[in-house]
Design a protein around this motif. Structure first.
Motif, short mmCIF file in Angstrom:
data_model
loop_
_atom_site.label_atom_id
_atom_site.label_comp_id
_atom_site.label_asym_id
_atom_site.label_seq_id
_atom_site.Cartn_x
_atom_site.Cartn_y
_atom_site.Cartn_z
N ARG A 1 0.83 -1.22 0.00
CA ARG A 1 0.00 0.00 0.00
C ARG A 1 0.86 1.26 0.00
O ARG A 1 0.52 2.24 -0.66
CB ARG A 1 -0.94 -0.02 1.20
N ILE A 2 1.97 1.25 0.75
CA ILE A 2 2.85 2.43 0.72
C ILE A 2 3.40 2.60 -0.70
O ILE A 2 3.42 3.71 -1.24
CB ILE A 2 4.00 2.32 1.74
N ARG A 3 3.80 1.50 -1.30
CA ARG A 3 4.33 1.57 -2.67
C ARG A 3 3.29 2.12 -3.64
O ARG A 3 3.59 2.98 -4.47
CB ARG A 3 4.81 0.16 -3.11
N ALA A 4 2.04 1.66 -3.52
CA ALA A 4 0.99 2.10 -4.45
C ALA A 4 0.68 3.58 -4.27
O ALA A 4 0.48 4.31 -5.24
CB ALA A 4 -0.28 1.27 -4.23
N GLU A 5 0.69 4.04 -3.00
CA GLU A 5 0.28 5.43 -2.75
C GLU A 5 1.43 6.40 -2.85
O GLU A 5 1.22 7.60 -3.09
CB GLU A 5 -0.38 5.52 -1.36
#
Ligand code: FNR
Length: 355
Positions: free
Chosen positions: A220-224
Motif C-alpha cells: 500500500r505504501i508503494r501504491a500510494e
C-alpha cells in the motif's frame, strides 16, 4: 570491488555512501506527546554532520498505543510532523539522506523507558499508571511483559492504515525513506514468528499468512507513494527452535521486494530470550543469506571497523549500518573514510580544520 565510500541509489534517491546509521530509540520525549525535542535536534544533527549516507531515525510510533514507551517519538499527528521537519532539513543541508523507522510495538508497548520522566522504573506500565492494554498477534505473553490481547482482524487492518498514514506524514515532514520495523519482537515480528502468531484469520497460518500484514503495508505504501524508498527491517532469526529461521527471512525479504520494498536490513532476535552468539559481525551471515536472493541488503550488528565494513560490502551486501559506534563518535563515517585513505567531501566546512 564495491567500497563503503561508494555512492548508491535506493529507488530514485542518491546516497553518498554505504555507511548508514541504524535507528536507535532515544526515549527522550518527556512530554509523552511523541513530539521530537531539543535532544533529537542536536543528536540527529550531529549524526547527519558525521558523514553518513543514510540516517534512519529511531523507532517512531504510528499510533499512540504503538509506542514502546511514553517517551517514544511519534508520527501520527501534525505537531510531530512539524517538529521532525527542521531535523530533516538540517540533515539534508549536511548532505545526508534521512529516513524514519515506522513502528507499532504490539505486546512490547506500554513499558517504562527507565530514565527521564519515567524515572528508573522498568517493565510494563500498569493501565492505572498511564499504561494501556497492549495488542499482539495472539495473547502470548512475551519477555515477562503484561499480557497482550489478540488484535481482531479489523484492528490489524486499522494498524495497516496507520502505517500507511504514517508514511504519508513522513513524506510531509520531508523524510527521504521510510523503514518498516518488522524486527526486534515488535508487532510485525510478533505476526511473522510462529512463536507468537497463533491466528486463524488471513494474518496467520503459514509463513505467507504470517507475512500478510507486513506485505500489505509495503504494497500500500508503494501504491500510494510510488517514489518513496522503502526499507524493511527483519529479525532474520529468532535464535531459537520453532522461531523465524534465516531461510524464512530470505523468503519474506524476497516477497517484500516483490511488494515494492527497495532494501532489507538483516537484524535478529528481540522476541524471546535466546542464547545469541554476540561478537563482531554476528549478524552478517543473515544479511548475506538475504543478499543471495538478489535483495539489496544492509548488514548490522557490531560492525565496528572500516576494514570489517569494507569486507562486508565487498561480499555483496549493499551497505553496513552502525549503531553504538555512531553513539560513541557521530563522525565515524568520516573517520572510516579517512582510515581507508578515501578522498571524500563529507566533512562540514566548519570542521575542515580538524582534519
Ligand atoms: C537500538 N536498536 C534499535 N533497533 C531498531 O530497529 N529500532 C530502534 O529504535 C532501536 N533502538 C536502539 C537504541 C539503542 C540505544 C541501541 C544501542 C540500539 C538496535 C540498533 O539499530 C542496532 O541494530 C544494534 O545496536 C546493533 O548494531 P551496533 O550497535 O552493534 O552497531
Amino acid at each position: 570491488m564495491t567500497s563503503i565510500v561508494e555512492p548508491m541509489r535506493l529507488r530514485g534517491l542518491a546516497l553518498r555512501n554505504r555507511i548508514w546509521i541504524a535507528p536507535m530509540c532515544q526515549y527522550s520525549v518527556d512530554a509523552y506527546d511523541g513530539v521530537p525535542t531539543d535532544w533529537h535536534r542536536v543528536h540527529y544533527g550531529a549524526l547527519a554532520a558525521g558523514g553518513t549516507g543514510l540516517l534512519v531515525v529511531e523507532a517512531t510510533a504510528i499510533a499512540p498505543d504503538g509506542r514502546i514507551t511514553r517517551q517514544d517519538t511519534g508520527i501520527w499527528n501534525d505537531a510531530q510532523v512539524d517538529a521532525w521537519r527542521p531535523i530533516v532539513d538540517f540533515a539534508h543541508a549536511q548532505g545526508a539522506a534521512i529516513g524514519v523507522q515506522l513502528n507499532h510495538a504490539g505486546a512490547k508497548a506500554s513499558t517504562y523507558a527507565g530514565f527521564g520522566r519515567d524515572g528508573d522504573a522498568r517493565g510494563s506500565v500498569p493501565v492505572d499508571a498511564g499504561g494501556w492494554q497492549t495488542v499482539s498477534a495472539s495473547d502470548e505473553q512475551i519477555l515477562g511483559l503484561a499480557q497482550p490481547r489478540a488484535a481482531s482482524t479489523a484492528e490489524l487492518e486499522a494498524i495497516a492504515d496507520a502505517f500507511v498514514a504514517a508514511a504519508h506524514r513522513a513524506v510531509a515532514a520531508g523524510f527521504d525513506v521510510v523503514e518498516v520495523h518488522a524486527a526486534h519482537g515488535y508487532l510485525l515480528h510478533q505476526l511473522l514468528s510462529p512463536i507468537t502468531n497463533r491466528r486463524d484469520d488471513r494474518f496467520g497460518g503459514d509463513l505467507a499468512g504470517r507475512a500478510t500484514l507486513l506485505l500489505d503495508v509495503v504494497r500500500r505504501i508503494r501504491a500510494e507513494l510510488p517514489e518513496l524508498p522503502i526499507v524493511v527491517r527483519l529479525s532474520a532469526t529468532d535464535w531459537t527452535e520453532g522461531g523465524v529461521t534465516p531461510d524464512d527471512a530470505a523468503q519474506v525479504a524476497a516477497w517484500a521486494i516483490g511488494a515494492g520494498a527497495d532494501a532489507v536490513d538483516a537484524s535478529s532476535g528481540g522476541l524471546v530470550l535466546a542464547d545469541i552468539p554476540v561478537g563482531p559481525g554476528y549478524q552478517v551471515h543473515l544479511a548475506e543469506r538475504i543478499a543471495a536472493e538478489g535483495v539489496v541488503t544492509s548488514a548490522v550488528g557490531l560492525v565496528e571497523t572500516a576494514e570489517q565494513a569494507e569486507a562486508i560490502v565487498a561480499s555483496g551486501v549493499a551497505a553496513v549500518r552502525i549503531g553504538r559506534a555512531a553513539l560513541r563518535d557521530a563522525s565515524t563515517p568520516i573517520r572510516w573514510a579517512r582510515e581507508l585513505g578515501a578522498d571524500v567531501d563529507w566533512v562540514p566546512a566548519q570542521r575542515l580544520r580538524a582534519y
